[in-house]
Design an enzyme around this catalytic site. Sequence first.
Site, short mmCIF file in Angstrom:
data_model
loop_
_atom_site.label_atom_id
_atom_site.label_comp_id
_atom_site.label_asym_id
_atom_site.label_seq_id
_atom_site.Cartn_x
_atom_site.Cartn_y
_atom_site.Cartn_z
N ASP A 80 -9.12 -17.17 102.04
CA ASP A 80 -8.36 -16.10 101.39
C ASP A 80 -9.18 -15.41 100.31
O ASP A 80 -8.81 -14.32 99.87
CB ASP A 80 -7.08 -16.66 100.79
CG ASP A 80 -6.10 -17.06 101.87
OD1 ASP A 80 -5.17 -16.28 102.15
OD2 ASP A 80 -6.26 -18.15 102.47
N ASN A 125 -9.04 -21.33 99.90
CA ASN A 125 -8.36 -21.30 101.20
C ASN A 125 -7.15 -22.22 101.16
O ASN A 125 -6.90 -22.89 100.15
CB ASN A 125 -9.34 -21.72 102.31
CG ASN A 125 -8.80 -21.42 103.69
OD1 ASN A 125 -8.28 -20.33 103.95
ND2 ASN A 125 -8.89 -22.37 104.60
#
Length: 335
Positions: free
Chosen positions: A230, A240
Amino acid sequence: MNVPPAIRWSEGRLTLLDQRRLPAVVDYLDIPDIPSAVDAIGSLAVRGAPAIGIAAAYALAVAARDAGDSAGIAGVLRDGGDALIAARPTAVNLRWAVERLRIRGAAEPDPAALAAEAEAIHREDAAQCRAIGEHGRRLITPNANVLTHCNAGALAVSELGTATAPLYLNHDAGIPFHVYVDETRPLLQGARLTAWELDRAGIDVTLVCDSVPASLMAAGRIDLVIVGTDRVTRNGDVVNKVGTLNLAVLARHFGVPFYVACPASTYDPDTATGNDVTIEQRSDDEVRRGESAAVPAYNPAFDVTPARLVTGIITDRGIAEAPLESALEDLFRES
């Protein structure tokens, strides 16, 4: 691939695949305004860093169309953009997409121009995913066993996925391999989404509990870990889905290569390290699920994997390897 698109845009209408209901029900939500987009993003009806950025861009374009004059459009981009960013603060793509629409709107306060910008973001993501797949394909050798985490597949992006893009391309090329997917608790994105979409694509896949990868690695049954992200910060830290750090530590211990798939839109050179990222905290109820209702829960959506545990980062520009900070800077210098 036989996987329904996460985002549909047709004649100015935005609909989002309701991923909360997968795999049992395939249904789309109409998104006519900013509040409905904020709810869809915050509730994980649409999820995955690239997908929520694309969805936010289209939502701003929809709202701008109904805003009236240039002052109204400016208000949508300001206030609506802030509301969208706040819906999920960790994934950098969300802010990145909103800022792109703001820049375009400042130069050209016209709904058609904003829609064109959102469409460009959507097209670029598809191209980035395919490029990640092409660069990452060589990592998956014939008959390899690959482990992935959460959902960095087609459902999280425009098409192909990030971590799954090399899998799809090699599968299409007839290269045999096997994928282990962990459940990814508490919301089971691995079990509900990744295992489902890979199986629909005809890829050889096995679902395992989150506690199983250690024993698989110890037995030599994992050749490669590929996860999505992310956000990747300037130094190469990876933010993440929570549980990614566990896999990185295990991979280092057992000598398994650990790779991260990251499109340009997810690289964040303005943030120095993962320690500088706000980690989204989600509801206790996602963990408790009606049981032990009186016991508080700790439910971070993400964790930070230090750059030193990452073998390489697969980008749409190529694969960055240690030292990650300078390698990423070189790859994205022109971005």
